[in-house]
Design a protein around this motif. Structure first.
Motif, PDB file in Angstrom:
ATOM      1  N   VAL A 297       0.846  -1.199   0.000  1.00 37.30           N
ATOM      2  CA  VAL A 297       0.000   0.000   0.000  1.00 37.30           C
ATOM      3  C   VAL A 297       0.879   1.247   0.000  1.00 37.30           C
ATOM      4  O   VAL A 297       0.669   2.187  -0.783  1.00 37.30           O
ATOM      5  N   ALA A 298       1.875   1.257   0.890  1.00 40.40           N
ATOM      6  CA  ALA A 298       2.767   2.408   0.976  1.00 40.40           C
ATOM      7  C   ALA A 298       3.512   2.633  -0.333  1.00 40.40           C
ATOM      8  O   ALA A 298       3.628   3.764  -0.825  1.00 40.40           O
ATOM      9  N   ALA A 299       4.021   1.555  -0.918  1.00 39.96           N
ATOM     10  CA  ALA A 299       4.792   1.678  -2.153  1.00 39.96           C
ATOM     11  C   ALA A 299       3.920   2.141  -3.310  1.00 39.96           C
ATOM     12  O   ALA A 299       4.344   2.937  -4.153  1.00 39.96           O
ATOM     13  N   THR A 300       2.684   1.658  -3.346  1.00 37.55           N
ATOM     14  CA  THR A 300       1.789   2.037  -4.432  1.00 37.55           C
ATOM     15  C   THR A 300       1.458   3.522  -4.370  1.00 37.55           C
ATOM     16  O   THR A 300       1.482   4.230  -5.390  1.00 37.55           O
ATOM     17  N   TYR A 301       1.155   4.011  -3.189  1.00 36.56           N
ATOM     18  CA  TYR A 301       0.854   5.440  -3.063  1.00 36.56           C
ATOM     19  C   TYR A 301       2.097   6.290  -3.282  1.00 36.56           C
ATOM     20  O   TYR A 301       2.017   7.405  -3.805  1.00 36.56           O
ATOM     21  N   PHE A 302       3.242   5.767  -2.895  1.00 33.53           N
ATOM     22  CA  PHE A 302       4.476   6.512  -3.152  1.00 33.53           C
ATOM     23  C   PHE A 302       4.719   6.620  -4.655  1.00 33.53           C
ATOM     24  O   PHE A 302       5.041   7.692  -5.178  1.00 33.53           O
ATOM     25  N   ASP A 303       4.577   5.520  -5.368  1.00 39.69           N
ATOM     26  CA  ASP A 303       4.791   5.532  -6.809  1.00 39.69           C
ATOM     27  C   ASP A 303       3.784   6.433  -7.521  1.00 39.69           C
ATOM     28  O   ASP A 303       4.078   6.988  -8.575  1.00 39.69           O
ATOM     29  N   ALA A 304       2.581   6.541  -6.944  1.00 43.17           N
ATOM     30  CA  ALA A 304       1.561   7.407  -7.539  1.00 43.17           C
ATOM     31  C   ALA A 304       1.752   8.867  -7.150  1.00 43.17           C
ATOM     32  O   ALA A 304       0.935   9.718  -7.507  1.00 43.17           O
ATOM     33  N   GLU A 305       2.824   9.142  -6.411  1.00 43.08           N
ATOM     34  CA  GLU A 305       3.178  10.516  -6.012  1.00 43.08           C
ATOM     35  C   GLU A 305       2.087  11.163  -5.158  1.00 43.08           C
ATOM     36  O   GLU A 305       1.806  12.352  -5.266  1.00 43.08           O
ATOM     37  N   PHE A 306       1.468  10.341  -4.304  1.00 42.20           N
ATOM     38  CA  PHE A 306       0.460  10.866  -3.395  1.00 42.20           C
ATOM     39  C   PHE A 306       1.059  11.324  -2.065  1.00 42.20           C
ATOM     40  O   PHE A 306       0.423  12.045  -1.307  1.00 42.20           O
ATOM     41  N   MET A 307       2.286  10.893  -1.763  1.00 43.08           N
ATOM     42  CA  MET A 307       2.854  11.150  -0.441  1.00 43.08           C
ATOM     43  C   MET A 307       3.694  12.419  -0.437  1.00 43.08           C
ATOM     44  O   MET A 307       4.881  12.407  -0.115  1.00 43.08           O
TER      45      MET A 307
END
Length: 503
Positions: A297-307
């Protein structure tokens, strides 16, 4: 009747637990382990029997014809038509699990039927045909139904197969109404064997048709469960189910992935886990989530530039003006006196989540960029790298696994500066305040929403408890069921095939 519906619980089986230990020997990557226990099966069986009966009745049985020659009467022709099973009362039923498959037995079942009868005969005494007709009620008792089912994995979905199926009627009684029924009762009783056989064949055919339908629904179950518009849970089944005498074990991939582009982060290294078990045997539901699920979950949101986010409001607004930093970074105030500021916080890499028996820890790597607002322009003046070490707690919120975090400690270093060297020991208290008053509440607002547990629509976890052990989290809970917009089997099947994530 009731038995085929027992397998619907397998559709609801994106989870259900037991105290029974489940051996995990993954051939492919699986990060969510599931066990359906005998208690869980029994719960769903009782729940689904009513829906099973309502889906079967009314059941039409083919008409039966019979002709015979009777001494002194001549040729007799009898027809029983419009035979309808309108009521079913299941006395007892159970499921037995074994290496050969899933055996389902229903016994002491009673069926109530209605039918029309027609009777005619011609005698040698006179060339006259005598006929009569009426209705009848039939009670079939002691019906026993049994079937054995195989369960496997085919292209990431559950595959159901029928190995054996049978139905046996022990006793039948017929009561005629209308016409001279009292006169024909004895003769119509001759239909008992045929009616019993027709009931057996009709129920068996209905069972076989039901298994085919269940298999098609299993094949149609979604392999992707949406978390939001950009992220989904990979619900692909991995490896064949593991059957013991008291549980059925499943594994699914269980990782979250971006819809628009694959994650480039490395979070799918998994160590083999020996045992998955709920400590409380009274719980009906349990699921083990590997820490890789949370890292995905963390990696997916990071890759989507949400963080990443811009901080322009904080409890102490003075920190967003260079005047508030004049004693901490004097050169900043000197170069940009009384200028408003923004703080840009972005994660430099995905958070790393580690689950142990007594703690859920996270290491967060972030960059804090100090921006000065100069008329219509934003001027980045310095970047501070942060390594935040946090601990988290988790809780069940409906069908979601939610959480919160607190910061244990952090370290910081200057990554770059356009205003000269910074004295980090002076800046540290200010950064700590920003972390505690801005970063932590922001993260907790999202953690509080949680991620959905893969539970079929209509089922809700209740009285749940959480256990951290061996780099994963086990959810152990009872379940309740509330039907949605339909109380029949077709509506239930549709709710399964149109899975919606918990909110």
């Amino acid at each position: 009747m009731a038995p085929p519906i027992m397998l619907l619980l397998l559709l609801a089986s994106f989870l259900i637990p037991t105290q029974t230990q489940f051996q995990v020997e993954a051939k492919d990557q699986a990060f969510t382990s599931i066990v359906i226990s005998q208690k869980g099966l029994d719960f769903l069986k009782e729940l689904l029997v009513t829906e099973a009966v309502s889906s079967i009745i009314p059941l039409q049985v083919p008409q039966i014809k019979k002709s015979m020659r009777v001494p002194f009467l001549g040729s007799v022709y009898m027809v029983v038509s419009n035979i309808t099973i309108y009521g079913i009362d299941v006395g007892s039923s159970y499921i037995k699990l074994g290496d050969d498959g899933i055996a389902i037995i229903a016994s002491e079942t009673t069926c109530n039927l209605s039918m029309n009868w027609y009777y005619s005969y011609s005698t040698w005494v006179a060339p006259v045909e005598v006929s009569d007709e009426g209705s009848a009620s039939v009670k079939v008792e002691g019906v026993e139904v049994g079937l054995t089912l195989g369960l496997g994995i085919q292209e990431g979905t559950l595959k159901l197969s029928l190995k054996d199926c049978g139905c046996h009627v022990k006793e039948i009684s017929i009561k005629l109404d209308g016409g001279a029924s009292w006169f024909y009762q004895g003769m119509i009783n001759a239909f008992e064997e045929q009616i019993g056989s027709a009931v057996e064949n009709s129920i068996t055919k209905k069972l076989k048709d039901g298994i085919v339908k269940l298999d098609s629904v299993l094949q149609a179950l979604p392999k992707e469960i949406p978390l939001d518009d950009d992220t989904y849970l990979n619900a692909t089944f991995v490896n064949d189910p593991v059957l013991s005498n008291s549980s059925i074990g499943f594994e699914i991939n269980g990782l979250f992935t971006a819809r628009r582009k694959p994650s480039v982060s490395e979070y799918h290294n998994k160590d083999s886990k020996a045992l998955v078990a709920c400590s409380d045997p009274s719980k009906m539901l349990g699921i083990a989530l590997d820490e890789a699920v949370f890292n995905s979950v963390a990696a997916t949101y990071f890759d989507a530039e949400f963080m990443q986010w811009t901080v322009d409001k904080i409890p102490d607004q003075s920190f967003l003006n260079t005047a508030g930093w004049r004693f901490v970074i004097p050169q900043l105030y000197k170069k940009y006196p009384n200028h408003d500021m923004n703080l840009n916080i972005s994660l430099s890499s995905p958070p790393v989540i580690k689950i142990s028996e007594h703690n859920i820890g996270a290491i967060i790597y972030a960059d804090l960029i100090i921006d000065v607002l100069d008329e219509n322009s934003v001027i980045p003046v310095a970047c501070i790298s942060l390594v935040i070490r946090a601990s988290s707690s988790v809780k069940l919120s409906g069908n979601n696994l939610a959480g919160s975090m607190k910061v244990d400690d952090f370290s910081m270093s200057l990554k770059w500066s356009n205003i000269g060297n910074l004295r980090m020991y002076l800046i540290q208290p200010v950064v700590w305040t920003v972390i505690q008053t801005v970063f932590v509440p922001y993260v907790n607002s999202h953690l509080g929403k949680g991620i959905p547990l893969p539970i079929v629509h209509g089922f809700t976890v209740q009285n749940g408890e959480l256990l951290c052990s061996g780099s994963r989290i086990m959810v152990c809970s009872d379940v309740t069921y509330e039907p949605s917009d339909s109380n029949n089997l077709n509506g239930f099947l549709q709710s399964l095939s149109k899975y919606t994530p918990a909110t």
